[in-house]
Enzyme design. Structure first.
Site, PDB file in Angstrom:
ATOM      1  N   ASN A   1       0.842  -1.197   0.000  1.00 41.63           N
ATOM      2  CA  ASN A   1       0.000   0.000   0.000  1.00 41.63           C
ATOM      3  C   ASN A   1       0.878   1.249   0.000  1.00 41.63           C
ATOM      4  O   ASN A   1       1.706   1.430   0.900  1.00 41.63           O
ATOM      5  CB  ASN A   1      -0.907   0.026   1.231  1.00 41.63           C
ATOM      6  CG  ASN A   1      -1.789   1.269   1.266  1.00 41.63           C
ATOM      7  OD1 ASN A   1      -2.749   1.380   0.516  1.00 41.63           O
ATOM      8  ND2 ASN A   1      -1.459   2.215   2.146  1.00 41.63           N
ATOM      9  N   GLU A   2       0.714   2.080  -1.028  1.00 40.86           N
ATOM     10  CA  GLU A   2       1.379   3.380  -1.138  1.00 40.86           C
ATOM     11  C   GLU A   2       2.890   3.282  -0.919  1.00 40.86           C
ATOM     12  O   GLU A   2       3.492   4.136  -0.251  1.00 40.86           O
ATOM     13  CB  GLU A   2       0.744   4.388  -0.169  1.00 40.86           C
ATOM     14  CG  GLU A   2      -0.703   4.690  -0.508  1.00 40.86           C
ATOM     15  CD  GLU A   2      -1.290   5.847   0.302  1.00 40.86           C
ATOM     16  OE1 GLU A   2      -0.546   6.448   1.105  1.00 40.86           O
ATOM     17  OE2 GLU A   2      -2.489   6.146   0.141  1.00 40.86           O
TER      18      GLU A   2
ATOM     19  N   ASN B   1      -5.348   4.889  -4.731  1.00 42.73           N
ATOM     20  CA  ASN B   1      -5.893   5.696  -3.654  1.00 42.73           C
ATOM     21  C   ASN B   1      -5.981   7.138  -4.147  1.00 42.73           C
ATOM     22  O   ASN B   1      -4.967   7.730  -4.506  1.00 42.73           O
ATOM     23  CB  ASN B   1      -5.000   5.620  -2.415  1.00 42.73           C
ATOM     24  CG  ASN B   1      -4.852   4.197  -1.889  1.00 42.73           C
ATOM     25  OD1 ASN B   1      -5.650   3.324  -2.218  1.00 42.73           O
ATOM     26  ND2 ASN B   1      -3.851   3.966  -1.066  1.00 42.73           N
TER      27      ASN B   1
ATOM     28  N   TYR C   1      -7.043  16.436  -0.416  1.00 41.74           N
ATOM     29  CA  TYR C   1      -5.672  16.917  -0.254  1.00 41.74           C
ATOM     30  C   TYR C   1      -5.232  17.840  -1.390  1.00 41.74           C
ATOM     31  O   TYR C   1      -4.431  18.751  -1.175  1.00 41.74           O
ATOM     32  CB  TYR C   1      -4.707  15.733  -0.136  1.00 41.74           C
ATOM     33  CG  TYR C   1      -4.911  14.927   1.124  1.00 41.74           C
ATOM     34  CD1 TYR C   1      -4.721  15.503   2.380  1.00 41.74           C
ATOM     35  CD2 TYR C   1      -5.313  13.600   1.065  1.00 41.74           C
ATOM     36  CE1 TYR C   1      -4.925  14.773   3.537  1.00 41.74           C
ATOM     37  CE2 TYR C   1      -5.506  12.864   2.221  1.00 41.74           C
ATOM     38  CZ  TYR C   1      -5.320  13.448   3.456  1.00 41.74           C
ATOM     39  OH  TYR C   1      -5.518  12.717   4.604  1.00 41.74           O
TER      40      TYR C   1
ATOM     41  N   TRP D   1     -12.755   5.251   1.761  1.00 44.58           N
ATOM     42  CA  TRP D   1     -11.889   5.408   2.919  1.00 44.58           C
ATOM     43  C   TRP D   1     -12.533   6.433   3.847  1.00 44.58           C
ATOM     44  O   TRP D   1     -12.527   7.610   3.547  1.00 44.58           O
ATOM     45  CB  TRP D   1     -10.483   5.871   2.514  1.00 44.58           C
ATOM     46  CG  TRP D   1      -9.551   5.833   3.683  1.00 44.58           C
ATOM     47  CD1 TRP D   1      -9.260   6.860   4.550  1.00 44.58           C
ATOM     48  CD2 TRP D   1      -8.819   4.703   4.137  1.00 44.58           C
ATOM     49  NE1 TRP D   1      -8.388   6.429   5.524  1.00 44.58           N
ATOM     50  CE2 TRP D   1      -8.097   5.106   5.291  1.00 44.58           C
ATOM     51  CE3 TRP D   1      -8.706   3.378   3.696  1.00 44.58           C
ATOM     52  CZ2 TRP D   1      -7.273   4.232   5.995  1.00 44.58           C
ATOM     53  CZ3 TRP D   1      -7.883   2.515   4.398  1.00 44.58           C
ATOM     54  CH2 TRP D   1      -7.181   2.945   5.532  1.00 44.58           C
TER      55      TRP D   1
ATOM     56  N   LYS E   1     -12.235  10.451   8.413  1.00 41.80           N
ATOM     57  CA  LYS E   1     -12.844  10.207   7.099  1.00 41.80           C
ATOM     58  C   LYS E   1     -13.918   9.119   7.132  1.00 41.80           C
ATOM     59  O   LYS E   1     -14.487   8.779   6.090  1.00 41.80           O
ATOM     60  CB  LYS E   1     -11.766   9.822   6.071  1.00 41.80           C
ATOM     61  CG  LYS E   1     -10.752  10.921   5.771  1.00 41.80           C
ATOM     62  CD  LYS E   1      -9.803  10.499   4.658  1.00 41.80           C
ATOM     63  CE  LYS E   1      -8.727  11.535   4.425  1.00 41.80           C
ATOM     64  NZ  LYS E   1      -7.735  11.574   5.528  1.00 41.80           N
TER      65      LYS E   1
END
Length: 840
Positions: free
Chosen positions: A406-407, A459, A465, A547, A568
């Site tokens: 992930n990321e 994502n 953001y 999310w 969130k």
């Protein structure tokens, strides 16, 4: 066996005893605590599950305790267990765990999420007392994933602990704490399927044995679908693999949410006609595929995979939750109408996978390979975490995707590509029947890495953001057409923060600062409306995962209304409040008739012309205000809008009605229009923002500005015109004055704080609003404590003790309260002050 028969399994052959109560704990490393004779009577008494970060891991500051803790417990093993093999089994401990029984080291486990077990046959005493010692550390380890992540790493034995005893002849226990048998359905159709079974058996007898392994597949009605039978020869004290395959006619398919049919398999190990061991596992027959243009297919039919990401923590509990907590979570996920769940960002407990099987959610399961990788042992331990995830959960039909990252790249460090490639290769070797995936954020991990897995997720946080929600459609089309042509693509995360507090509202909303203190619920709704309208028509997206389902702890965050929290979620951290966006998805995803009026927590609100918005999956909605119809609306996007007039000072009962086959479905809210000017509310909000900034910074300038803003607001916010907001502003003024007084040497601001709290208490009465009353009464007590310390006034300090204690008792009587822990600390300080003053 006659397959028309029903099946009655033998009694449990394995014996499983949970070690729940009676643990001793200390939050430190203690030399010699592993020894049987060590005296632990001064340690705290705790129950399992347990974490030492339940409070400090959720309060912000990124300063929660990360280090060692020690647990000890006495336990006995009945004399009837003599001659059996003995194991100690852990469902989940974070992060690195060392285990001793009677002073004998059994081993170490590295990783915070999988089950693990150690054999203790030679160390434990059957028929007598035993001492289990467990040292745990949630410190950072350079070889253990996750190295970093945007959530709290709660330390402790946060899942169950078991003593398991087995017959000397058994399905192998040492296979990464897995069930030891692996069921693989293939070539699945409505009329036939192939079922393969493999595993290992262990012969712990003193002579060689012919071991029969018989697996009976049983339907929900206990009818027998098929039986797989094989015999293997095993020498003494050795293990031997087995495998068997059969064809099945007319299997009842696992059809996701529509029909999540799960068979139960009973694998019985026997010698000479005597049953020696039994393993019970789920089995679901299903086929699946993903198409880069057409999306996800289950059993040959298109299935829109839409759902949520779920973290496992809960307010004031951290990761030390119960199966009942899991049941509540998945009841909410079911209510919203999800068809899929991404279990982020690590292995969840076994009960969760049992739930997803039975409820029919398609599952994305993953290991905590997050942000960055490392060298020097990191790959080995991460591969072990992947083996544990796959082998322990291999038989769950709900799991379709194994995620290996992930990321990655978000945290810097070495190139993650070789690590991900090795993990992907391992996942395909362990389980070629499922698909591998990973999640990336804006492609930070590189093209080669993103091409490694079978499918991929992005994502995306456009409109939170960076940029705007309206940029999402073009962005995702660009991914599909240009960046990743021919690659099956999902949106693995998307979301925006939202507070449900009365002061955190704005209509129509403006895009807030994601790192700021103001996260209006209305912006979250607008964000999700925009995203879902775009995604529901883009069938090439094989999955869409919000999310997140629930707010969760991230102690390093300092934003929104609560430090230490990612807000969130569609549901609050305590699971008490479904946010407006929850009902947006329920109206779109669920077949349950839904009518929901949004912005219900924006109350009181500015008067004048108001747009009332209703989420519904019904054909028509009628709106009434104080019983008078405002007309009937239709909608093609599940949003019904009505314009009404709410005069200043007026209160309106707003009701929405829709007709469903089951009858009339309705919802109602009561709104009061503010008498005061909107500028006064703005001043009050400004005071709240300045106060939070002032608490985080040294000096007094921000706190002085907060006090000034509250006092400016109170010029317009009189008790007669707006009693609720007047009392809230008085209370906030008192808290700000107290904080200012703590940083100054005099008593003027502390005296003013006491006055402000007492003013608030004239409206916040105990009978009408017990929790609000307790907060104000307790805060007055804290201010009195500080004032008493400055004055050396014992009587005032004693009054402070009494008030704080009463506030705590009222909070406990009136329902869940988040401030209890803070007041308990203040109570301890006040009592210590009284003792000091009395000694003078």
């Amino acid at each position: 066996m006659n397959l028309a028969q029903t099946f009655t399994p033998p009694a449990d052959i394995r014996h499983d005893t949970s070690l729940v109560d009676g643990w001793r704990f200390i939050k430190s490393n203690v030399t010699g605590a592993e020894q049987e004779s060590f005296d632990d009577q001064s340690w705290a008494v705790v129950s399992i599950p347990h974490t030492w970060n339940a409070l400090d891991g959720q309060d912000g500051g990124n300063d929660y305790y990360r280090g060692p803790g020690f647990y000890r417990r006495h336990f006995s093993i009945d004399a009837s267990e003599a001659g059996r093999r003995l194991f100690i089994h852990f469902d989940g401990v974070n992060t690195v765990t060392d285990v001793w029984v009677n002073g004998v080291s059994l081993g170490q486990h590295r990783g915070g999420f999988a089950m693990f077990r150690f054999e203790m046959t030679s160390a434990a005493r059957v028929g007598g007392d035993n001492v289990l010692a467990v040292r745990v550390s949630n410190a950072a380890f350079s070889d253990v994933a996750p190295l970093t992540a945007d959530f709290t790493f709660f330390g402790g034995i946060y899942r169950g602990v078991h003593v398991i005893t087995v017959d000397p002849v058994h399905v192998l226990m040492g296979n990464f704490a897995s069930p030891g048998i692996f069921l693989t359905p293939s070539n699945v159709t409505a009329t036939s399927a192939t079922l393969a079974l493999r595993g290992d058996v262990y012969n712990g007898d003193t002579s060689a044995r012919d071991i029969e392994v018989q697996t009976t597949v049983v339907g929900v009605d206990q009818s027998v679908l098929t039986v797989l039978d094989t015999v293997v020869h095993a020498e003494a004290q050795s293990s031997v693999p087995f495998s068997v395959q059969t064809n099945v006619a007319n299997p009842h398919l696992w059809q996701g949410r529509d029909d999540p049919y799960v068979y139960t398999t009973y694998t019985v190990v026997s010698t000479g006609g005597q049953a020696r061991d039994m393993i019970v596992q789920p089995l679901g027959f299903r086929s699946f595929r993903v198409d880069a243009e057409q999306g996800f297919f289950l059993n040959g039919n298109y299935l829109d995979l839409h759902g949520v990401n779920r973290h496992q923590d809960l307010l004031d509990h951290g990761w030390a939750t119960s199966w009942g907590d899991d049941d509540r979570d998945f009841s909410l996920i079911s209510e919203i109408g999800a068809t899929a769940v991404r279990l982020a960002h690590y292995q969840h407990n076994q009960h969760v996978y049992d739930l997803t099987d039975r409820l029919g959610f398609v599952v994305w399961a993953e290991i905590p390979n997050i942000d960055s990788v490392n060298l020097d042992g990191y790959l080995d331990t991460t591969q072990n975490q992947l083996r544990e995830l796959i082998r322990q959960n291999y038989n769950h039909p709900s799991i379709v995707f194994w995620s290996v990252g992930n990321e990655l790249g978000n945290g810097g460090g070495p190139d993650p590509t070789p690590t991900v490639q090795a993990l992907n290769t391992l996942a395909k070797a362990e389980d070629p029947s499922r698909l591998t995936t990973l999640a990336t954020y804006r492609g930070i991990d590189g093209e080669t890495l993103r091409s490694t897995t079978d499918v991929i997720g992005y994502n995306v946080y456009l409109g939170w953001y960076i940029l705007s929600p309206s940029d999402f459609p073009a962005f995702v089309d660009g991914l599909h057409q240009s960046t990743l042509p021919g690659r099956p693509l999902s949106i693995s995360e998307y979301g925006a923060g939202a507070s449900v507090r009365p002061e955190q509202h704005q209509s129509p909303p403006l895009q807030p600062d994601p790192y700021g203190l103001f996260h209006p619920e209305e912006w979250q709704s607008l964000f999700h409306e925009t995203y879902w309208k775009a995604m529901k028509t883009r069938t090439y997206l094989w999955g869409k995962f919000v999310w997140a389902m629930f707010d969760f702890a991230s102690d390093g965050r300092n934003e929104g209304d609560t430090p230490g929290r990612n807000d969130k979620g569609l549901v609050t951290y305590d699971r008490a409040t479904r946010k407006d966006a929850f009902y947006w998805y329920k109206a779109n995803w669920s077949s349950q008739p839904t009518v929901y009026i949004t912005e219900r927590r924006y109350n009181p609100r500015p008067g004048g012309n108001i747009t009332v918005r209703v989420y519904s999956n019904l054909a028509q909605i009628e709106l009434k205000v104080n019983g008078v119809s405002q007309g009937v609306q239709t909608s093609n996007d599940h949003i019904f809008s009505f314009n009404i007039m709410l005069p200043p000072g007026a209160t309106a009962l707003v009701e929405a009605f829709g007709n469903a086959p089951s009858g009339t479905i309705f919802d109602s809210v009561s709104w009061t229009a503010q008498l005061f000017d909107v500028a006064a509310k703005t001043q009050s909000n400004l005071g709240a923002a300045l106060y939070l900034l002032g608490k985080r910074e040294s000096g007094t300038a921000k706190l002085e500005a907060a006090v000034a803003a509250y006092r400016e607001a109170l010029k317009e916010l009189t008790r007669q015109r707006a009693p609720f907001f007047w009392a809230m502003t008085q209370e906030n003024l008192g808290v700000a004055l107290r904080s200012l007084g703590e940083r100054e040497s005099g008593t003027t601001n502390l005296e003013a704080a006491v006055v402000a709290h007492r003013e608030a208490l004239t409206e916040r009465t105990r009978d009408r609003a017990p929790l609000d009353w307790a907060t104000s009464f307790g805060n007055e007590g804290v201010a009195l404590m500080l004032l008493a310390e400055r004055r050396g006034d014992t009587a005032m300090a004693e009054t402070a003790v009494s008030q704080i204690n009463t506030a705590i008792e009222t909070m406990r009587e009136s329902g869940p309260a988040q401030n209890t822990a803070e007041f308990e600390l203040m109570l301890s300080n006040a009592r210590a002050l009284v003792a000091r003053l009395r000694r003078r």
